[in-house]
Enzyme design. Structure first.
Site, PDB file in Angstrom:
ATOM      1  N   ARG A 104       0.831  -1.214   0.000  1.00  0.00           N
ATOM      2  CA  ARG A 104       0.000   0.000   0.000  1.00  0.00           C
ATOM      3  C   ARG A 104       0.864   1.262   0.000  1.00  0.00           C
ATOM      4  O   ARG A 104       0.524   2.251  -0.647  1.00  0.00           O
ATOM      5  CB  ARG A 104      -0.925  -0.023   1.221  1.00  0.00           C
ATOM      6  CG  ARG A 104      -1.893   1.141   1.304  1.00  0.00           C
ATOM      7  CD  ARG A 104      -2.962   0.897   2.364  1.00  0.00           C
ATOM      8  NE  ARG A 104      -3.645   2.132   2.704  1.00  0.00           N
ATOM      9  CZ  ARG A 104      -3.585   2.747   3.871  1.00  0.00           C
ATOM     10  NH1 ARG A 104      -2.841   2.227   4.848  1.00  0.00           N
ATOM     11  NH2 ARG A 104      -4.233   3.867   4.104  1.00  0.00           N
ATOM     12  N   HIS A 136       0.445   4.064  -2.866  1.00  0.00           N
ATOM     13  CA  HIS A 136       0.048   5.435  -2.549  1.00  0.00           C
ATOM     14  C   HIS A 136       1.165   6.443  -2.818  1.00  0.00           C
ATOM     15  O   HIS A 136       0.887   7.607  -3.112  1.00  0.00           O
ATOM     16  CB  HIS A 136      -0.399   5.519  -1.089  1.00  0.00           C
ATOM     17  CG  HIS A 136      -1.759   4.946  -0.854  1.00  0.00           C
ATOM     18  ND1 HIS A 136      -2.642   5.446   0.078  1.00  0.00           N
ATOM     19  CD2 HIS A 136      -2.404   3.903  -1.440  1.00  0.00           C
ATOM     20  CE1 HIS A 136      -3.764   4.744   0.049  1.00  0.00           C
ATOM     21  NE2 HIS A 136      -3.632   3.791  -0.856  1.00  0.00           N
ATOM     22  N   TRP A 154     -10.777  -8.559   2.030  1.00  0.00           N
ATOM     23  CA  TRP A 154     -11.517  -8.780   0.792  1.00  0.00           C
ATOM     24  C   TRP A 154     -11.635 -10.279   0.468  1.00  0.00           C
ATOM     25  O   TRP A 154     -12.584 -10.691  -0.184  1.00  0.00           O
ATOM     26  CB  TRP A 154     -10.812  -8.096  -0.371  1.00  0.00           C
ATOM     27  CG  TRP A 154     -10.905  -6.614  -0.405  1.00  0.00           C
ATOM     28  CD1 TRP A 154     -11.891  -5.853  -0.997  1.00  0.00           C
ATOM     29  CD2 TRP A 154      -9.985  -5.669   0.166  1.00  0.00           C
ATOM     30  NE1 TRP A 154     -11.630  -4.520  -0.829  1.00  0.00           N
ATOM     31  CE2 TRP A 154     -10.469  -4.365  -0.121  1.00  0.00           C
ATOM     32  CE3 TRP A 154      -8.804  -5.796   0.886  1.00  0.00           C
ATOM     33  CZ2 TRP A 154      -9.806  -3.212   0.289  1.00  0.00           C
ATOM     34  CZ3 TRP A 154      -8.140  -4.649   1.287  1.00  0.00           C
ATOM     35  CH2 TRP A 154      -8.641  -3.368   0.994  1.00  0.00           C
TER      36      TRP A 154
END
Length: 375
Positions: free
Chosen positions: A127, A131, A270
């Protein structure tokens, strides 16, 4: 004035004027140290000055990076430039093998998570890479991975980056072992290691990013807002230069990790295997029945069968938007196709904002996983 004299005064002032904020690491994390005999006497003033530059940067850079002051961060970047000059003086040029060593340390660190999340730092390091790169604006030519601007406020405090202090602190441990690597190269290489070590495809990668200043920080709002719909998704990704197929492939990174209510506001994983890179994200989107979760948090979906999985509104649009759905269904049916398309799109993402002439090699490298090196 000599290089040593030039560095001495500003470095002393920067180090002792910066307020130190020590990063907190998990107690089970470790750092490798090596010891050896005394260094040989320098053979020339060039080597002596280069050594002073490198030592000064290593000593001062750590303190300045951990300071709350953007001025101190800029000073740290300036010191790093001096260290790079020192490397040039000693004719030190990192090779592919040097970057493989950095990859290896990152890969080892991913498994030191203990009880953090699902036992791996891989998803949060991924991540960080995502980002740090996804702020690129092709029309303005700003943002992207080149300057590693998430080191500075206010970008480090943007809502979309909540929780990434964990990943930045982990990468700082690697930086102390390999001070010659730029933050941009380190963070993106971390993303490569995370994907490959969690059973994902090989990600082409090459070094060449440089560290910028607080003045290079990008404005808030350039990263996806998970509560939005398909138009917002396109606006965000088209600004970076991606098409619909690449958008759907990149969102497939949600096969890994989970959301945290104390960070993004959303909660849950998820997939049932959040530390293994698969096409399960797409398969679950189409195979499970999704219902709106009844809770006090932001609007999200949960699987009706177990109630243990979640999907974001921006995930669910992949089943509703005609163009997105075509690609999402193809990836649900063919994991190899997803791996191929994801690797290409992710490699492109990691290079956004980096002038081509900065890269040290014309063609990207493929680095080996830890298992491949043991074979």
């Amino acid at each position: 004035m000599s290089l040593a004299a030039t560095l001495r005064v500003p470095v002393r002032r920067a180090v002792f004027s910066a307020s130190v904020r020590r990063a907190e690491f998990r107690p089970n994390a470790y750092r490798r140290f090596t010891t050896g005999g005394p260094p040989p006497a320098p053979k020339s003033n060039t080597v002596l000055y280069a050594s002073i530059a490198a030592f000064t940067a290593a000593a001062a850079g750590y303190y300045l990076y951990n300071s709350n002051s953007d001025t101190s961060r800029e000073a740290a970047t300036a010191i790093k430039s001096a260290a790079q000059a020192g490397k040039a003086a000693t004719k030190f040029t990192p090779t592919k093998e040097d970057y493989q060593k950095v990859y290896n340390r990152i890969a080892e660190l991913l498994d030191e998570a203990g009880d953090y999340d699902d036992g791996s730092f891989g998803p949060v390091v991924l991540r960080l890479a995502w980002h740090a790169s996804g702020t690129y604006d092709k029309n303005l030519g700003t943002g992207g991975s080149n300057f590693a601007t998430m080191r500075f406020e206010p970008e480090s405090l943007h809502d979309a980056n909540a929780g990434l202090l964990v990943a930045r602190a982990l990468m700082e441990k690697i930086k102390q072992e390999f001070p010659w690597i730029s933050y941009g190269d380190l963070w993106t290489l971390g993303g490569v290691a995370a994907i490959q070590e969690m059973a994902g495809p090989k990600i082409p990668w090459r070094p060449g990013r440089i560290d910028g200043f607080a003045s290079d920080v990008t404005p808030d709002g350039r990263l996806p807002d998970a509560s939005q719909g398909s138009q917002h998704v396109r606006d965000i990704f088209y600004r970076m230069g991606f098409n619909d197929q690449e958008i759907v492939a990149l969102i497939g990174a949600h096969a890994l990790g989970r959301c945290h209510s104390d960070r993004s506001g959303f909660e849950g994983p998820w997939t049932f295997s959040p530390t293994t890179f698969t096409n399960d994200f797409y398969k679950l989107l189409f195979e499970e029945k999704w219902v709106w979760k009844k809770w006090n948090g932001p609007k999200q979906l949960q699987d009706k069968k177990t109630g243990s999985l979640m999907m974001l509104p921006t995930d669910y649009v992949l089943t509703q938007d005609k163009s997105f759905k075509k690609y999402a269904k193809a990836y649900a049916d063919d994991q190899q196709l997803f791996f191929k398309d994801f690797a290409a799109a992710f490699a492109k993402l990691l290079e956004l904002g980096v002038p081509p002439q900065q890269f040290v090699t014309a063609e990207p490298w493929t680095l080996k996983t830890l298992d491949e090196q043991k074979a």
